[in-house]
Design a protein around this motif. Sequence first.
Motif, PDB file in Angstrom:
ATOM      1  N   SER A 308       1.411  -0.944   0.273  1.00  0.00           N
ATOM      2  CA  SER A 308       0.409  -0.108   0.400  1.00  0.00           C
ATOM      3  C   SER A 308       0.753   1.487  -0.094  1.00  0.00           C
ATOM      4  O   SER A 308       2.487   1.632   0.361  1.00  0.00           O
ATOM      5  N   GLU A 310       0.507   3.361   2.029  1.00  0.00           N
ATOM      6  CA  GLU A 310       0.816   3.687   3.756  1.00  0.00           C
ATOM      7  C   GLU A 310       2.877   3.329   3.473  1.00  0.00           C
ATOM      8  O   GLU A 310       3.822   3.559   4.359  1.00  0.00           O
ATOM      9  N   GLN A 311       2.601   1.903   3.466  1.00  0.00           N
ATOM     10  CA  GLN A 311       3.445   1.314   3.899  1.00  0.00           C
ATOM     11  C   GLN A 311       5.085   1.798   2.718  1.00  0.00           C
ATOM     12  O   GLN A 311       5.765   1.469   3.401  1.00  0.00           O
ATOM     13  N   ASP A 314       5.972   4.871   5.017  1.00  0.00           N
ATOM     14  CA  ASP A 314       6.679   4.929   5.946  1.00  0.00           C
ATOM     15  C   ASP A 314       8.147   3.692   5.536  1.00  0.00           C
ATOM     16  O   ASP A 314       8.787   3.708   6.988  1.00  0.00           O
TER      17      ASP A 314
END
Length: 392
Positions: A308, A310-311, A314
């Motif tokens: 994703s 988000e991953q 991060d």
Amino acid sequence: MERGVQAIIQMQINIMSRFIDSKYTLAGTGYQNLCYTFDMTYQGLIHKYGHLLDLPPHTSASAVSLLEGNTPLIKADNVAHQLGGRFELFIKYEGLNPTGSFKDRGMTAAVSEALGRGTTTVICASTGNTAASAAAYAARAGMKSIVLIPQGKVAAGKLAGAIAYGARVIQIDGSFDDALTMVIQITNKHPICLVNSINPYRIEGQKTAAFEICEVLESAPDWLCLPVGNAGNITSYWAGFKQYCGLKSADLPQILGVQAAGAAPLVLGHPVENPETVATAIRIGKPARGEQALQAAEESKGKIIAVSDEQILDMQKMLAKLEGIWVEPASATGLAGLAQEVESGRLKVEGKRVVAVCTGHGLKDPDVITKDMPPPLVVPPRLEALEEVILE
Ligand code: F0G
């Protein structure tokens, strides 16, 4: 010869070859004379690896180089520790190429070949990095460059690069895939050289990253993880490893290709009409070399997976904060995929050597960091004011 003497000689050879290979200036190091004597300073990828690349003879005769390649393989113990430790992790930091991405490896080959047969103009579709690279190598070769980019979806550092190097930049009111279709059509009709990774010389040039990794590690790693967009790079790495390991009778790595979940045609098994991801470099719905990417994953007993946004973000932060390596979002995708597989227990890396390819520099896309950032604190120009905010 005594073992001690042998070891000293080997050490001297190692030290010398570092300087000889180094692309950085030697001024002030006291080693200028040494390099002058041997006349072996680094001269770019065609000069170093041309004998291993399938390029027409006119390519090396007209080599256009910015001393690309020779990028560092950086041990990343802090991130490895964060992922559970007990394995060796290296970052192949491709953001340190001359225009800030791995594209320069293929571009030195494609532009040199085009120049050698008298082409005057190159063209590409691009999510940004290919555009900047094509523009820079064309500038150096005295050629014109035209780049087609998806409107509003190219990161600031890439667009600025393409403009600075003098490209004719054209925005397409469509996706990268639309732009690619258009440059294929136009080069079928007019004598303009296509420098996307459909061009076989791009693949040849990009194989050199696999050679460099094998040379530093003295073997291939157990796993190589990398982002996948149009799938030229995964194709190149696999070809490079097969060639190098074939020559040395060495074991091949397993390949972990990673796409962004919103642009993951190779994971879904069908084209994606409207790809969307924060990793704009790999916002691609119909990869030109998709079949070869799937083949690389299958032949290497690896896989292609998705992560994703988000991953991805991060991991971009983790790499910058734990290792001091800032890469653009797409470039953190391979490592984000590794983290996902290791954390879920699907990939056992204990005792293994893993290389993560970080394809482009963080400076390519500064907005992704600054857009939600509160402005840094402002203090009056007095020592006490500074003490007040930095000391507890
Ligand atoms: N990482 C970065 C930073 C890229 O710019 C790209 C591709 C990739 C990964 C994926 O590589 O396409 O060979 O699978 N960028 C292209 C461009 C599409 O136009 O700059 P790939």
